[in-house]
Scaffold this motif. Structure first.
Motif, mmCIF file in Angstrom:
data_model
loop_
_atom_site.group_PDB
_atom_site.id
_atom_site.type_symbol
_atom_site.label_atom_id
_atom_site.label_comp_id
_atom_site.label_asym_id
_atom_site.label_seq_id
_atom_site.Cartn_x
_atom_site.Cartn_y
_atom_site.Cartn_z
ATOM 1 N N ASP A 66 0.835 -1.209 0.000
ATOM 2 C CA ASP A 66 0.000 0.000 0.000
ATOM 3 C C ASP A 66 0.868 1.257 0.000
ATOM 4 O O ASP A 66 0.597 2.213 -0.744
ATOM 5 C CB ASP A 66 -0.943 -0.009 1.205
ATOM 6 N N VAL A 67 1.901 1.264 0.791
ATOM 7 C CA VAL A 67 2.807 2.418 0.847
ATOM 8 C C VAL A 67 3.511 2.599 -0.496
ATOM 9 O O VAL A 67 3.613 3.725 -1.015
ATOM 10 C CB VAL A 67 3.831 2.264 2.001
ATOM 11 N N ILE A 68 3.975 1.529 -1.085
ATOM 12 C CA ILE A 68 4.631 1.614 -2.396
ATOM 13 C C ILE A 68 3.660 2.158 -3.441
ATOM 14 O O ILE A 68 4.013 3.061 -4.214
ATOM 15 C CB ILE A 68 5.188 0.228 -2.813
ATOM 16 N N MET A 69 2.438 1.621 -3.454
ATOM 17 C CA MET A 69 1.434 2.094 -4.416
ATOM 18 C C MET A 69 1.127 3.574 -4.194
ATOM 19 O O MET A 69 0.980 4.338 -5.155
ATOM 20 C CB MET A 69 0.154 1.269 -4.306
ATOM 21 N N ARG A 70 1.038 3.972 -2.957
ATOM 22 C CA ARG A 70 0.658 5.350 -2.640
ATOM 23 C C ARG A 70 1.766 6.338 -3.000
ATOM 24 O O ARG A 70 1.491 7.388 -3.584
ATOM 25 C CB ARG A 70 0.323 5.457 -1.149
ATOM 26 N N TYR A 71 2.998 6.023 -2.661
ATOM 27 C CA TYR A 71 4.073 6.993 -2.864
ATOM 28 C C TYR A 71 4.739 6.899 -4.236
ATOM 29 O O TYR A 71 5.198 7.915 -4.760
ATOM 30 C CB TYR A 71 5.111 6.886 -1.746
ATOM 31 N N LEU A 72 4.797 5.733 -4.812
ATOM 32 C CA LEU A 72 5.419 5.617 -6.133
ATOM 33 C C LEU A 72 4.421 5.830 -7.268
ATOM 34 O O LEU A 72 4.763 6.419 -8.297
ATOM 35 C CB LEU A 72 6.097 4.260 -6.300
ATOM 36 N N PHE A 73 3.193 5.322 -7.080
ATOM 37 C CA PHE A 73 2.217 5.374 -8.161
ATOM 38 C C PHE A 73 1.051 6.325 -7.886
ATOM 39 O O PHE A 73 0.126 6.421 -8.684
ATOM 40 C CB PHE A 73 1.702 3.964 -8.461
ATOM 41 N N LYS A 74 1.088 6.988 -6.736
ATOM 42 C CA LYS A 74 0.068 7.983 -6.358
ATOM 43 C C LYS A 74 -1.357 7.421 -6.435
ATOM 44 O O LYS A 74 -2.282 8.092 -6.862
ATOM 45 C CB LYS A 74 0.166 9.235 -7.257
ATOM 46 N N THR A 75 -1.519 6.185 -6.018
ATOM 47 C CA THR A 75 -2.840 5.564 -6.016
ATOM 48 C C THR A 75 -2.991 4.649 -4.807
ATOM 49 O O THR A 75 -2.004 4.180 -4.240
ATOM 50 C CB THR A 75 -3.092 4.772 -7.321
ATOM 51 N N THR A 76 -4.214 4.443 -4.426
ATOM 52 C CA THR A 76 -4.505 3.505 -3.341
ATOM 53 C C THR A 76 -5.891 2.928 -3.582
ATOM 54 O O THR A 76 -6.661 3.461 -4.392
ATOM 55 C CB THR A 76 -4.404 4.167 -1.961
ATOM 56 N N TYR A 77 -6.193 1.860 -2.925
ATOM 57 C CA TYR A 77 -7.476 1.187 -3.087
ATOM 58 C C TYR A 77 -8.152 1.040 -1.727
ATOM 59 O O TYR A 77 -7.487 0.712 -0.737
ATOM 60 C CB TYR A 77 -7.281 -0.194 -3.719
ATOM 61 N N VAL A 78 -9.454 1.246 -1.707
ATOM 62 C CA VAL A 78 -10.223 1.147 -0.465
ATOM 63 C C VAL A 78 -10.079 -0.242 0.144
ATOM 64 O O VAL A 78 -9.862 -0.394 1.335
ATOM 65 C CB VAL A 78 -11.711 1.501 -0.712
ATOM 66 N N PHE A 79 -10.172 -1.286 -0.698
ATOM 67 C CA PHE A 79 -10.115 -2.641 -0.162
ATOM 68 C C PHE A 79 -8.777 -2.935 0.507
ATOM 69 O O PHE A 79 -8.704 -3.676 1.487
ATOM 70 C CB PHE A 79 -10.448 -3.692 -1.230
#
Length: 180
Positions: A36-49
């Motif tokens: 989740d951290v990688i997705m948020r900081y590298l790809f600027k996205t996150t998922y509710v699930f």
């Protein structure tokens, strides 16, 4: 007293097995949070699930692992005075703590959470958020399960302290074969 000690050792086995199993939930939680951290900081996205999965895994870890934590007397406590008490005084405090607080507290939470969990199962409750996890009732079922495991672990804790009060040498769960 030997029979009581054997009963205590048998009851310890349940939470020892649960603790080993729940350790895998810890690993899974670390992987999910890391991703989740990688997705948020590298790809600027996150998922509710993913965010819901993080707190569901933490809830399972905390609730189901509580009995295991009690098995090894690893709960947080303020023991400014307790640490200086004699083994008999500690046994009195722990024995009465089980009878007056642990067992009634566990019963209260188990009894009051059963309707909460049953209602959630009946309606097939899921996340109210779009893209959230289905089956929220599963995490809610961990409440009575976790407190049942704590209550079960309270039995050998109370019995071991009773044996100390009666003058019998006892094997603490912290030193029993099987360790962490």
């Amino acid at each position: 007293m030997e029979k009581l000690q054997k009963l205590c050792d048998r009851l310890d086995v349940l939470n020892r097995i649960v603790g080993r199993g729940i350790s895998w939930v810890t690993l899974l939680m670390v992987v999910v949070v890391t991703m989740d951290v990688i997705m948020r900081y590298l790809f600027k996205t996150t998922y509710v699930f993913v965010q819901e999965l993080e707190w569901h895994l933490f809830g399972v870890l905390f609730l189901v692992g509580a009995g295991y934590t009690l098995l090894y007397d690893a709960h947080v406590r303020v023991d400014v005075f307790y640490q200086r008490f004699s083994p008999k005084t500690k046994a009195w405090i722990d024995f009465l703590g089980c009878l007056l607080f642990l067992f009634p507290g566990c019963y209260l939470i188990i009894a009051t959470s059963m309707n909460f969990v049953a209602n959630s199962w009946t309606i097939g409750e899921g996340s109210p958020d779009p893209g959230g996890l289905p089956a929220r009732y599963v995490i809610k079922a961990m409440i009575p399960l976790g407190f049942t495991l704590v209550a079960i672990q309270g039995i050998p804790m109370a019995l071991r302290n009773l044996m100390v009060l009666l003058g019998s040498p006892t094997t603490s769960s912290k030193t029993s074969k099987g360790g962490h």
